[in-house]
Design a protein around this motif. Structure first.
Motif, PDB file in Angstrom:
ATOM      1  N   TYR A  86       0.916  -1.143  -0.138  1.00 51.41           N
ATOM      2  CA  TYR A  86      -0.061  -0.073  -0.052  1.00 51.41           C
ATOM      3  C   TYR A  86       0.984   1.203   0.114  1.00 51.41           C
ATOM      4  N   LEU A  87       1.782   1.148   0.622  1.00 48.77           N
ATOM      5  CA  LEU A  87       3.026   2.321   0.817  1.00 48.77           C
ATOM      6  C   LEU A  87       3.476   2.739  -0.477  1.00 48.77           C
ATOM      7  N   ILE A  88       4.017   1.461  -1.389  1.00 47.48           N
ATOM      8  CA  ILE A  88       4.612   1.694  -2.526  1.00 47.48           C
ATOM      9  C   ILE A  88       3.748   2.209  -3.443  1.00 47.48           C
ATOM     10  N   ILE A  89       2.497   1.819  -3.652  1.00 49.30           N
ATOM     11  CA  ILE A  89       1.502   1.978  -4.517  1.00 49.30           C
ATOM     12  C   ILE A  89       1.062   3.599  -4.106  1.00 49.30           C
ATOM     13  N   GLY A  90       0.897   3.870  -3.031  1.00 54.72           N
ATOM     14  CA  GLY A  90       0.465   5.159  -2.433  1.00 54.72           C
ATOM     15  C   GLY A  90       1.274   6.183  -3.045  1.00 54.72           C
ATOM     16  N   ALA A  91       2.855   5.914  -2.872  1.00 57.50           N
ATOM     17  CA  ALA A  91       3.686   6.941  -3.198  1.00 57.50           C
ATOM     18  C   ALA A  91       3.878   7.285  -4.813  1.00 57.50           C
ATOM     19  N   LEU A  92       3.787   5.878  -5.553  1.00 53.05           N
ATOM     20  CA  LEU A  92       3.534   6.090  -7.006  1.00 53.05           C
ATOM     21  C   LEU A  92       2.041   6.960  -7.353  1.00 53.05           C
TER      22      LEU A  92
ATOM     23  N   ALA B 183      11.327  15.561 -10.026  1.00 53.56           N
ATOM     24  CA  ALA B 183      10.376  14.878 -11.204  1.00 53.56           C
ATOM     25  C   ALA B 183      11.294  14.125 -12.162  1.00 53.56           C
ATOM     26  N   LYS B 184      12.685  14.568 -12.480  1.00 59.75           N
ATOM     27  CA  LYS B 184      13.424  14.152 -13.673  1.00 59.75           C
ATOM     28  C   LYS B 184      13.721  12.756 -13.180  1.00 59.75           C
ATOM     29  N   GLY B 185      13.655  12.325 -11.806  1.00 60.87           N
ATOM     30  CA  GLY B 185      14.165  10.941 -11.349  1.00 60.87           C
ATOM     31  C   GLY B 185      12.715  10.260 -11.330  1.00 60.87           C
ATOM     32  N   LEU B 186      12.091  10.703 -10.351  1.00 63.75           N
ATOM     33  CA  LEU B 186      10.982   9.985  -9.941  1.00 63.75           C
ATOM     34  C   LEU B 186       9.949   9.783 -10.749  1.00 63.75           C
ATOM     35  N   VAL B 187       9.611  10.652 -12.055  1.00 65.55           N
ATOM     36  CA  VAL B 187       8.648  10.208 -12.961  1.00 65.55           C
ATOM     37  C   VAL B 187       8.900   9.187 -13.766  1.00 65.55           C
ATOM     38  N   PRO B 188      10.261   8.927 -14.428  1.00 69.11           N
ATOM     39  CA  PRO B 188      10.596   7.790 -15.263  1.00 69.11           C
ATOM     40  C   PRO B 188      10.596   6.591 -14.372  1.00 69.11           C
ATOM     41  N   LEU B 189      10.866   6.650 -13.002  1.00 71.27           N
ATOM     42  CA  LEU B 189      10.745   5.564 -12.175  1.00 71.27           C
ATOM     43  C   LEU B 189       9.468   4.938 -11.921  1.00 71.27           C
ATOM     44  N   THR B 190       8.514   6.134 -12.023  1.00 71.35           N
ATOM     45  CA  THR B 190       6.858   5.667 -11.734  1.00 71.35           C
ATOM     46  C   THR B 190       6.297   4.977 -12.963  1.00 71.35           C
ATOM     47  N   ILE B 191       6.888   5.320 -14.086  1.00 75.75           N
ATOM     48  CA  ILE B 191       6.680   4.822 -15.486  1.00 75.75           C
ATOM     49  C   ILE B 191       7.025   3.259 -15.589  1.00 75.75           C
ATOM     50  N   VAL B 192       8.156   3.127 -14.885  1.00 79.98           N
ATOM     51  CA  VAL B 192       8.942   1.894 -15.037  1.00 79.98           C
ATOM     52  C   VAL B 192       8.016   0.900 -13.963  1.00 79.98           C
ATOM     53  N   ALA B 193       7.732   1.426 -13.031  1.00 83.65           N
ATOM     54  CA  ALA B 193       7.156   0.782 -11.937  1.00 83.65           C
ATOM     55  C   ALA B 193       5.694   0.374 -12.394  1.00 83.65           C
ATOM     56  N   PHE B 194       4.904   1.342 -12.915  1.00 85.75           N
ATOM     57  CA  PHE B 194       3.513   0.863 -13.481  1.00 85.75           C
ATOM     58  C   PHE B 194       3.555  -0.019 -14.361  1.00 85.75           C
TER      59      PHE B 194
ATOM     60  N   VAL C 212      -4.398  -3.943  -4.624  1.00 82.58           N
ATOM     61  CA  VAL C 212      -3.957  -2.701  -4.001  1.00 82.58           C
ATOM     62  C   VAL C 212      -3.885  -1.610  -5.105  1.00 82.58           C
ATOM     63  N   MET C 213      -3.634  -1.696  -6.095  1.00 81.77           N
ATOM     64  CA  MET C 213      -3.497  -0.847  -7.419  1.00 81.77           C
ATOM     65  C   MET C 213      -4.893  -0.535  -7.534  1.00 81.77           C
ATOM     66  N   PHE C 214      -6.007  -1.259  -7.523  1.00 84.61           N
ATOM     67  CA  PHE C 214      -7.321  -0.952  -7.672  1.00 84.61           C
ATOM     68  C   PHE C 214      -7.842  -0.205  -6.630  1.00 84.61           C
ATOM     69  N   ALA C 215      -7.368  -0.386  -5.433  1.00 81.00           N
ATOM     70  CA  ALA C 215      -7.924   0.444  -4.420  1.00 81.00           C
ATOM     71  C   ALA C 215      -7.389   1.814  -4.452  1.00 81.00           C
ATOM     72  N   PHE C 216      -6.487   2.356  -5.070  1.00 82.15           N
ATOM     73  CA  PHE C 216      -5.986   3.527  -5.446  1.00 82.15           C
ATOM     74  C   PHE C 216      -6.584   4.234  -6.830  1.00 82.15           C
ATOM     75  N   VAL C 217      -6.815   3.436  -7.693  1.00 82.28           N
ATOM     76  CA  VAL C 217      -7.085   4.049  -8.910  1.00 82.28           C
ATOM     77  C   VAL C 217      -8.491   4.790  -8.930  1.00 82.28           C
ATOM     78  N   ALA C 218      -8.509   5.889  -9.851  1.00 86.99           N
ATOM     79  CA  ALA C 218      -9.677   6.944  -9.627  1.00 86.99           C
ATOM     80  C   ALA C 218      -9.281   8.161  -8.668  1.00 86.99           C
ATOM     81  N   MET C 219      -8.234   7.924  -7.955  1.00 87.49           N
ATOM     82  CA  MET C 219      -7.783   9.109  -7.101  1.00 87.49           C
ATOM     83  C   MET C 219      -7.531  10.228  -8.041  1.00 87.49           C
ATOM     84  N   GLU C 220      -7.124  10.095  -9.467  1.00 90.78           N
ATOM     85  CA  GLU C 220      -7.184  11.322 -10.426  1.00 90.78           C
ATOM     86  C   GLU C 220      -8.322  11.881 -10.698  1.00 90.78           C
ATOM     87  N   PHE C 221      -9.491  11.401 -10.187  1.00 95.04           N
ATOM     88  CA  PHE C 221     -10.821  11.912 -10.314  1.00 95.04           C
ATOM     89  C   PHE C 221     -10.745  13.362 -10.142  1.00 95.04           C
TER      90      PHE C 221
END
Length: 451
Positions: free
Chosen positions: A49-55, A402-413, A209-218
């Motif tokens: 939950y903490l990992i997905i929450g951070a992403l 953002a330069k490091g975290l955003v590409p890392l998030t793309i890879v994680a997803f 867990v991912m589904f628990a977080f989706v739609a936060m972008e609402f």
């Protein structure tokens, strides 16, 4: 002055946006899906939950930054067309419309499950239809009424989760025993293993867990509906980390403290069953009402979102076949779009009879998770392109590191997406998502959106 024939109502206030943002972090993925995810990997589910929450926080900051720079956009999806290509924008807008339809289906499945707690003999499909019709009625009124409804739905969920956490604390300090086991953190720490059922089960838990977080972008979809988007958007997104820790991590610790995680049923809401298991049946009924309210709230939000998305698509593409969806009611509501998407959601009961589908809820959430990940990756790529343009404001609402975290998030997803091909319950939805990407991707290649 533009009349309601051409303009969707802008009727949400600051308190509506803040509560919608909070309730967007609390949904069926937690209330119903927590039992399944806990059964897969035990207390280490907190780490997931903490990992997905951070992403998700990184994703929300990037969306928030682009919307903060240009709040005139009706959706964060528009930035894909603006910063990648019109073809990519065409693909993502239709993908998002489809994914929210599946999200609504998942919530409707949960509604049926919760109603059967009280009325086990009542047909599940009939209870689903009744709830859907009621919410169609609510969504056909106006944006202000929607905001007011979600405000109180969100308030109920927050009070319930805080109550659950306080209950665990009180039971722990009072020496309460559930069976032969005392309530307390020892139920989590005793014999703790990061991977009690093996590493594969740990990774399998990421989907639910991912589904628990989706739609936060609402929150990005509601930005167009707020009276003063910049400050409300910034405040809502910046408060997400504390909400994740309090509502998700706090609730999970509470559940696993009250009852041994090994004995929590995987196919029922642990929030409800926990009180049945320890013998407090009136509390179980009360919590079932709360989680039913939560599912109804999420379904309400999904109908709101997907209706406006279809309306925006019909306005954008100018297709003759989509023209009926551009019509607004006297209240400024895209009524035809609402009725059409609701009709698709009505196919929910048929999912459970498909061959190869053993669990309709897991199947639908897997489909939704796959498509959400595609949307998220394209949005993050658009953000990276946005930073290279003159639109980027280094003094604005900037995403940190953002330069490091955003590409890392793309890879994680991307890794979460590919992991779904290795588990039986998520394989068919994963294959289906690839077919959608290839099929509709080809359609998008030969078709650009009309201005």
């Amino acid at each position: 002055m533009e009349n309601n024939e051409n303009k969707v109502q802008r009727g949400l206030k600051n308190r509506h946006i803040q509560l919608i943002a909070i309730s967007g972090t609390i949904g069926t993925g937690l209330f119903l899906g927590a039992g399944k995810s806990i059964s897969l990997t035990g207390p280490s589910i907190i780490l997931v939950y903490l990992i997905i929450g951070a992403l998700m926080f990184i994703l929300l900051r990037t969306i928030g930054e682009m919307l903060y720079t240009d709040p005139s956009q009706t959706s964060f999806l528009n930035f894909v067309a603006k910063y990648i290509s019109e073809k990519a924008g065409y693909f993502i807008t239709w993908s998002y419309w489809l994914v929210v339809v599946f999200f609504a289906m998942a919530e409707l499945t949960a509604v049926g499950s919760y109603v059967s707690f009280w009325l086990p003999q009542f047909p599940v499909w009939l209870s689903e239809i009744i709830f859907l019709v009621l919410l169609i009625g609510l969504n056909s009124l106006n944006a202000k009424f929607f905001g007011e409804t979600e405000f109180w739905f969100g308030m109920i969920k927050i009070v319930a989760l805080v109550g659950m956490i306080m209950t665990a604390i009180i039971l722990g300090f009072s020496g309460f025993k559930s069976g032969h086991v005392s309530v307390g953190l020892s139920n989590i720490t005793q014999g703790f293993h990061f991977f009690p059922h093996g590493l594969p089960k740990f990774f399998e838990s990421f989907q639910m867990v991912m589904f628990a977080f989706v739609a936060m972008e609402f929150i990005g979809m509601t930005a167009a509906e707020t009276e003063n988007p910049r400050p409300t958007l910034k405040k809502a997104i910046n408060q997400i980390p504390i909400r994740i820790i309090l509502f998700y991590v706090g609730a999970l610790i509470a559940i696993m403290s009250i009852y041994r995680w090994q004995d929590i049923p995987a196919n029922h809401s642990p929030f409800v069953m926990i009180f049945e298991l320890i013998g407090i049946k009136w509390a179980a009924a009360l919590v079932n009402f709360v989680v039913l309210t939560s599912a109804a709230s999420a379904l309400n939000s999904a109908l709101f979102s997907t209706t406006r998305n279809l309306y925006a698509l019909s306005k954008l593409n100018g297709d003759h076949i989509l023209k009926p969806f551009t019509k607004l009611s006297k209240n400024g509501i895209p009524l035809t779009a609402l009725l059409f998407t609701s009709f698709l959601v009505l196919f929910t009961p048929l999912i459970s009879v498909l061959p190869g589908v053993s669990n309709a809820f897991v199947f639908i959430t897997s489909v939704a998770t796959n498509l959400f990940i595609i949307v998220y990756i394209l949005s993050l790529v658009a953000y990276l392109n946005f930073r290279k343009t003159s639109d980027f404001d280094p003094k604005g609402f900037v995403t940190p590191f953002a330069k490091g975290l955003v590409p890392l998030t793309i890879v994680a997803f991307g890794l979460i997406f590919f992991s779904l091909f290795f588990f039986k319950e998520t394989l068919i939805p994963a294959i289906g998502s690839v077919i959608w990407i290839i099929g509709f991707g080809l359609v998008s290649k030969f078709r650009t959106q009309k201005p």
